[in-house]
Design a protein around this motif. Structure first.
Motif, PDB file in Angstrom:
ATOM      1  N   SER A 199     -10.076  13.482  -7.605  1.00 60.93           N
ATOM      2  CA  SER A 199      -8.827  13.337  -7.947  1.00 60.93           C
ATOM      3  C   SER A 199      -8.469  13.600  -9.186  1.00 60.93           C
ATOM      4  CB  SER A 199      -8.906  11.612  -7.645  1.00 60.93           C
ATOM      5  OG  SER A 199      -7.445  11.290  -7.969  1.00 60.93           O
ATOM      6  N   GLU A 219     -13.228   8.244   1.383  1.00 60.53           N
ATOM      7  CA  GLU A 219     -13.422   8.678  -0.199  1.00 60.53           C
ATOM      8  C   GLU A 219     -14.123   9.892  -0.124  1.00 60.53           C
ATOM      9  OE1 GLU A 219     -13.391   4.569  -2.628  1.00 60.53           O
ATOM     10  OE2 GLU A 219     -15.159   5.030  -1.614  1.00 60.53           O
ATOM     11  N   TYR A 251       0.785  -1.216   0.045  1.00 61.38           N
ATOM     12  CA  TYR A 251      -0.004  -0.048   0.087  1.00 61.38           C
ATOM     13  C   TYR A 251       0.963   1.266  -0.040  1.00 61.38           C
ATOM     14  CZ  TYR A 251       0.787   0.195   5.171  1.00 61.38           C
ATOM     15  OH  TYR A 251       1.045   0.261   6.390  1.00 61.38           O
ATOM     16  N   ASP A 275      -4.491   7.737  -2.509  1.00 63.70           N
ATOM     17  CA  ASP A 275      -4.448   6.156  -2.900  1.00 63.70           C
ATOM     18  C   ASP A 275      -3.682   5.409  -2.101  1.00 63.70           C
ATOM     19  OD1 ASP A 275      -6.011   6.649  -5.213  1.00 63.70           O
ATOM     20  OD2 ASP A 275      -4.343   6.920  -6.494  1.00 63.70           O
ATOM     21  N   PRO A 301       1.520   3.465  -4.400  1.00 62.65           N
ATOM     22  CA  PRO A 301       1.051   4.608  -5.229  1.00 62.65           C
ATOM     23  C   PRO A 301       1.478   5.863  -4.800  1.00 62.65           C
ATOM     24  CG  PRO A 301      -0.811   3.146  -4.207  1.00 62.65           C
ATOM     25  CD  PRO A 301       0.521   2.793  -3.671  1.00 62.65           C
ATOM     26  N   ARG A 310      -8.407  10.640 -11.482  1.00 57.75           N
ATOM     27  CA  ARG A 310      -9.613   9.999 -11.940  1.00 57.75           C
ATOM     28  C   ARG A 310     -10.761  10.946 -12.494  1.00 57.75           C
ATOM     29  NH1 ARG A 310     -10.822   5.015  -7.768  1.00 57.75           N
ATOM     30  NH2 ARG A 310      -8.586   4.687  -7.019  1.00 57.75           N
ATOM     31  N   ALA A 362      -5.325   2.271  -0.032  1.00 53.35           N
ATOM     32  CA  ALA A 362      -4.722   0.932  -0.455  1.00 53.35           C
ATOM     33  C   ALA A 362      -4.405   0.368   1.214  1.00 53.35           C
ATOM     34  CB  ALA A 362      -3.536   1.103  -1.027  1.00 53.35           C
ATOM     35  N   ASP A 397       0.041   8.697  -5.558  1.00 55.17           N
ATOM     36  CA  ASP A 397      -0.989   9.619  -4.813  1.00 55.17           C
ATOM     37  C   ASP A 397      -1.199   9.280  -3.357  1.00 55.17           C
ATOM     38  OD1 ASP A 397      -3.601  10.283  -4.010  1.00 55.17           O
ATOM     39  OD2 ASP A 397      -4.158  10.925  -6.096  1.00 55.17           O
ATOM     40  N   ARG A 439     -13.293  12.008  -3.426  1.00 58.05           N
ATOM     41  CA  ARG A 439     -12.573  11.199  -4.347  1.00 58.05           C
ATOM     42  C   ARG A 439     -12.700  11.463  -5.758  1.00 58.05           C
ATOM     43  NH1 ARG A 439      -8.086   7.766  -4.773  1.00 58.05           N
ATOM     44  NH2 ARG A 439      -7.783   9.667  -6.089  1.00 58.05           N
TER      45      ARG A 439
END
Length: 206
Positions: free
Chosen positions: A198, A190, A73, A81, A76, A201, A85, A78, A195
Motif C-alpha cells: 500500500s 489484506e 467505513y 482501506d 478513507p 504504508r 474498514a 484509499d 497490504r
C-alpha cells in the motif's frame, strides 16, 4: 416522530422474534402479542405469516441499507482501506446476544427458502443488494493495487463468511466463531491485495 403503525409494529416484531426463535416456531399469536395488535389488524395488513416474513425481509434490507450508507467505513480515501474498514465495522456490530447481531434475512432464508418463493426472493434481495454496495470499492482497490479480482464475487464472499460465521456462533452459543471468521476474512483481503505494498504504508508494518 410519527407513532408506529400496526404494520410497522408487526414488521419489527417479526424481525425480533424470528431472529430469536426461528420462523416455524413463531406463531401469528406470538407476533400479535409482541406487536401489541389484534389478529384482525394482522390480517388487515398481511394475508399470511409468510407474507409478513417476506415484507419484514424487505423492511430489513431497507433499514440496514441506511445504517451502512451512513457508516464511517466510507470515509478513507484509499479504496482498500474502505473495504477493510467495512470488515472492521461488521466486527464492531457483533455485540449483545446472538439474536441481536445475526442477520434476519440470513436466519429466515435458511429455514424457509424452500417453502416460500416470496420469502426466498425478499431475503436474496436484502443479502445480494447489500453485497453489491461493496463492489465499487473492491473494483477500485483492484485497479489501484494491480490485482486481478472479480469484484462481485469477492463482495458476495464477504457475505458468505459473515452468514457462515453467524451459523457457527448459533451452534456454539457465543460470538467467538463469527469474530474468528471476520478476522480470517480481513487477513485474506489484506493478503489478496498485498497490504504491505500500500502506498500509504510503505516503510511501515502491515
Amino acid at each position: 416522530m410519527r407513532k408506529p403503525s400496526a404494520r410497522d409494529k408487526l414488521l419489527d416484531a417479526a424481525i425480533a422474534l424470528i431472529r430469536q426463535n426461528g420462523f416455524a416456531a413463531t406463531s401469528v399469536d406470538d407476533l400479535c402479542r409482541a406487536a401489541g395488535v389484534t389478529k384482525g389488524a394482522f390480517f388487515h395488513h398481511f394475508e399470511s405469516k409468510d407474507a409478513l416474513g417476506a415484507a419484514a425481509a424487505r423492511h430489513w434490507g431497507e433499514t440496514t441499507s441506511g445504517l451502512f450508507a451512513s457508516a464511517p467505513y466510507h470515509d478513507p480515501a484509499d479504496p482498500l482501506d474502505r473495504v477493510l474498514a467495512y470488515i472492521d465495522f461488521r466486527r464492531d456490530l457483533i455485540a449483545g446476544e446472538i439474536p441481536e447481531y445475526t442477520c434476519y434475512a440470513g436466519t429466515l432464508v435458511q429455514e424457509a427458502y424452500g417453502a416460500s418463493v416470496d420469502i426466498r426472493d425478499a431475503c436474496a434481495s436484502a443479502i445480494f443488494e447489500h453485497a453489491k454496495t461493496l463492489e465499487a470499492d473492491i473494483a477500485e482497490a483492484a485497479e489501484r493495487y494491480g490485482v486481478e479480482v472479480d469484484a462481485p464475487s469477492l463482495a458476495r464472499h464477504t457475505q458468505a463468511v459473515l452468514q457462515g460465521g453467524f451459523i457457527l456462533s448459533k451452534a456454539a452459543g457465543n460470538d467467538g466463531p463469527v469474530r474468528e471468521s471476520i478476522a480470517h476474512l480481513k487477513r485474506y483481503v489484506e493478503l489478496l491485495f498485498g497490504r504491505q505494498a500500500s502506498p500509504a504504508r510503505k516503510g511501515s508494518a502491515a
